[in-house]
Write a protein that holds these residues in place. Structure first.
Motif, mmCIF file in Angstrom:
data_model
loop_
_atom_site.group_PDB
_atom_site.id
_atom_site.type_symbol
_atom_site.label_atom_id
_atom_site.label_comp_id
_atom_site.label_asym_id
_atom_site.label_seq_id
_atom_site.Cartn_x
_atom_site.Cartn_y
_atom_site.Cartn_z
ATOM 1 N N GLY A 20 1.053 -0.978 -0.512
ATOM 2 C CA GLY A 20 -0.352 -0.025 -0.223
ATOM 3 C C GLY A 20 1.130 1.361 0.414
ATOM 4 O O GLY A 20 0.459 2.261 -0.686
ATOM 5 N N PHE A 21 1.844 0.932 0.267
ATOM 6 C CA PHE A 21 2.926 2.523 0.182
ATOM 7 C C PHE A 21 3.388 2.433 -0.970
ATOM 8 O O PHE A 21 4.080 3.451 -0.854
ATOM 9 N N PHE A 22 3.163 1.556 -1.845
ATOM 10 C CA PHE A 22 3.951 1.999 -2.904
ATOM 11 C C PHE A 22 3.455 1.934 -4.500
ATOM 12 O O PHE A 22 3.339 1.420 -5.391
ATOM 13 N N THR A 23 2.224 1.653 -4.253
ATOM 14 C CA THR A 23 1.062 1.864 -5.406
ATOM 15 C C THR A 23 1.188 3.851 -6.248
ATOM 16 O O THR A 23 0.078 3.828 -6.765
ATOM 17 N N PHE A 24 2.150 3.580 -6.839
ATOM 18 C CA PHE A 24 2.383 5.118 -6.927
ATOM 19 C C PHE A 24 1.868 4.166 -8.935
ATOM 20 O O PHE A 24 2.363 3.170 -8.889
ATOM 21 N N GLY A 25 1.785 5.188 -9.502
ATOM 22 C CA GLY A 25 1.143 4.865 -10.931
ATOM 23 C C GLY A 25 0.604 3.671 -11.393
ATOM 24 O O GLY A 25 0.284 3.122 -12.145
ATOM 25 N N PHE A 28 -0.480 -0.616 -11.580
ATOM 26 C CA PHE A 28 0.427 -1.564 -11.946
ATOM 27 C C PHE A 28 1.801 -2.537 -11.828
ATOM 28 O O PHE A 28 2.919 -2.296 -11.972
ATOM 29 N N ILE A 31 2.505 -4.737 -9.604
ATOM 30 C CA ILE A 31 3.109 -6.811 -9.984
ATOM 31 C C ILE A 31 3.896 -6.922 -10.114
ATOM 32 O O ILE A 31 3.747 -8.858 -9.548
ATOM 33 N N ILE A 33 5.967 -6.728 -7.805
ATOM 34 C CA ILE A 33 6.524 -6.607 -6.161
ATOM 35 C C ILE A 33 5.043 -8.550 -5.802
ATOM 36 O O ILE A 33 5.746 -8.271 -4.968
ATOM 37 N N ALA A 65 -4.711 -0.868 -8.208
ATOM 38 C CA ALA A 65 -4.549 -1.676 -6.279
ATOM 39 C C ALA A 65 -5.397 -2.382 -5.558
ATOM 40 O O ALA A 65 -5.311 -3.393 -5.216
ATOM 41 N N ILE A 90 -5.249 -0.422 1.831
ATOM 42 C CA ILE A 90 -5.726 0.975 2.241
ATOM 43 C C ILE A 90 -5.178 1.956 3.058
ATOM 44 O O ILE A 90 -5.588 2.576 2.627
ATOM 45 N N SER A 93 -2.485 4.820 2.271
ATOM 46 C CA SER A 93 -3.084 5.356 1.897
ATOM 47 C C SER A 93 -3.690 6.862 2.839
ATOM 48 O O SER A 93 -4.256 8.330 2.857
ATOM 49 N N VAL A 120 10.792 9.184 -8.586
ATOM 50 C CA VAL A 120 10.154 7.940 -8.246
ATOM 51 C C VAL A 120 10.193 7.347 -9.175
ATOM 52 O O VAL A 120 9.158 6.036 -9.877
#
Lengths: 192, 174
Positions: A20-25, A28, A31, A33, A65, A90, A93, A120
């Motif tokens: 959840g900390f890395f759902t930039f972009g 996608f 995937i 990870i 996500a 969730i 965020s 990033v």
């Protein structure tokens, strides 16, 4: 389905909490990870199950996500797994936005956050590219699959076709190819 | 209480009709939030910017932000649950239907068509993000290096995200 596997449920929750900390972009970038953590390291999911989950997700409304968490959670540990994975993904965020909403008027200057993201964003591009290459290698094994993929790409990227419509058309093409080349008892997979 | 129900219902609708993810959701969220006068246009633009700077999907971020501004922590919770609930119900339903019939020829056929299309959708997401993500030679090299590292080594993607962020900070500070 016998006893509830609590270690799996907890594992799912914490894996997706971290994700959840890395759902930039747009989701996608998750995937590679998920592939590394849940497929290769923990073996809770096969590569094919992950790809099928991703396919189904694309046709559903909602955030990539969250839907990924729900579908992978369901594949690994049923409805409860889906719920825990979604809550996990969730929470980060949710907390970050609460923090920002609380001190909203003091965070007009976001130069550092922007600088961080400048670094990033290209990483996210690399992660998404790697996801496309990995899934492509597994899935694009016949001229038919290449044609479906290329035509979809051109229609969606070049002509703004909605991804949901693109998937419906691709599903129809897949059905036609399948029923033209095999009958109900056939176990071959002619499209690959 | 009525406010909470309104918040829940608005974001439930957003969650239900937000096909396409990410940027495709923005007009839908905007309509709903402006209609109720929950945010001004400028505030909404800020929410979009904040969503891009923080992890998390924009629909979830907007729900949390708007809910908090309107009715504090309980509002944030109600709105966030509302936006996610449709996905939860639909995912369970579809997963049950699809994975129970995986061996049937028609499910195989659908997947045979949809799998290659997903490769295309992921690639087109990449193309969409490219102009705002890669604006210099170094950023291009970073993207390519990450791609190769992920495919050829066992390096953790999370480590690469951190290193990317650290690089961005270094460039800005020195």
């Amino acid at each position: 389905m016998g006893l509830i596997d609590y270690s799996k449920l907890l594992g799912l929750f914490f894996s997706f909490l971290r994700l959840g900390f890395f759902t930039f972009g747009g989701g996608f970038a998750m995937i590679p990870i998920i592939e590394r953590e849940l497929v290769r390291r923990k073996g809770w999911l096969t590569e094919d199950e992950l790809i099928d989950s991703l396919s189904v997700i694309q046709a559903l409304p909602g955030a990539v996500a969250v839907n990924t968490a729900l579908m992978v959670g369901y594949q690994v540990a049923g409805g409860l797994g889906a719920a825990l994975a979604a809550v996990g993904v969730i929470i980060p965020s949710f907390l970050v936005i609460l923090g920002i909403a609380g001190v909203y008027h003091q965070v007009q200057d976001s130069a550092l956050a922007n600088a961080f993201l400048d670094g990033v964003r290209p990483v996210v591009i690399g992660l998404i590219g790697a996801a496309a290459v990995k899934i492509g290698r597994r899935v694009l094994h016949s001229w038919g699959s290449w044609v479906i993929s290329l035509v979809t790409f051109v229609l969606v990227t070049g002509f703004g076709l909605s991804p949901v419509l693109a998937l419906i058309i691709a599903a129809a093409v897949g059905l036609i190819l399948q029923s033209a080349t095999s009958n109900e008892d056939d176990t071959d997979d002619p499209a690959y | 209480m009525i406010l909470h129900i309104k918040l829940f219902w608005s974001f439930f609708k957003i969650g239900l009709f937000a096909f396409g993810g990410g940027y495709a959701m923005i007009p839908l969220i905007k309509d709903e939030v402006l209609k109720h006068g929950w945010l001004t246009v400028k505030e909404f633009a800020n929410v979009v910017a904040i969503s891009q700077m923080t992890p998390g999907p924009i629909a979830v971020n907007s729900a949390t932000f708007v809910g908090y501004r309107i009715a504090s922590l309980s509002g944030a919770t109600v709105a966030t649950v509302g936006v996610v609930l449709p996905s939860f119900l639909l995912t369970l339903l579809v997963a049950k239907l699809v994975f129970a019939n995986q061996d049937k020829w028609f499910v195989k056929g659908v997947f045979a068509g949809v799998r290659p299309a997903v490769v295309a959708l992921i690639t087109s997401a990449l193309v969409l993000l490219l102009p705002t993500s890669v604006n210099s030679l170094v950023q291009g090299l970073i993207a390519i290096t990450v791609l190769v590292l992920i495919l050829k080594t066992r390096v953790s993607p999370l480590v690469l995200i951190f290193l990317g962020g650290a690089y961005g900070l270094l460039v800005a500070l020195f």
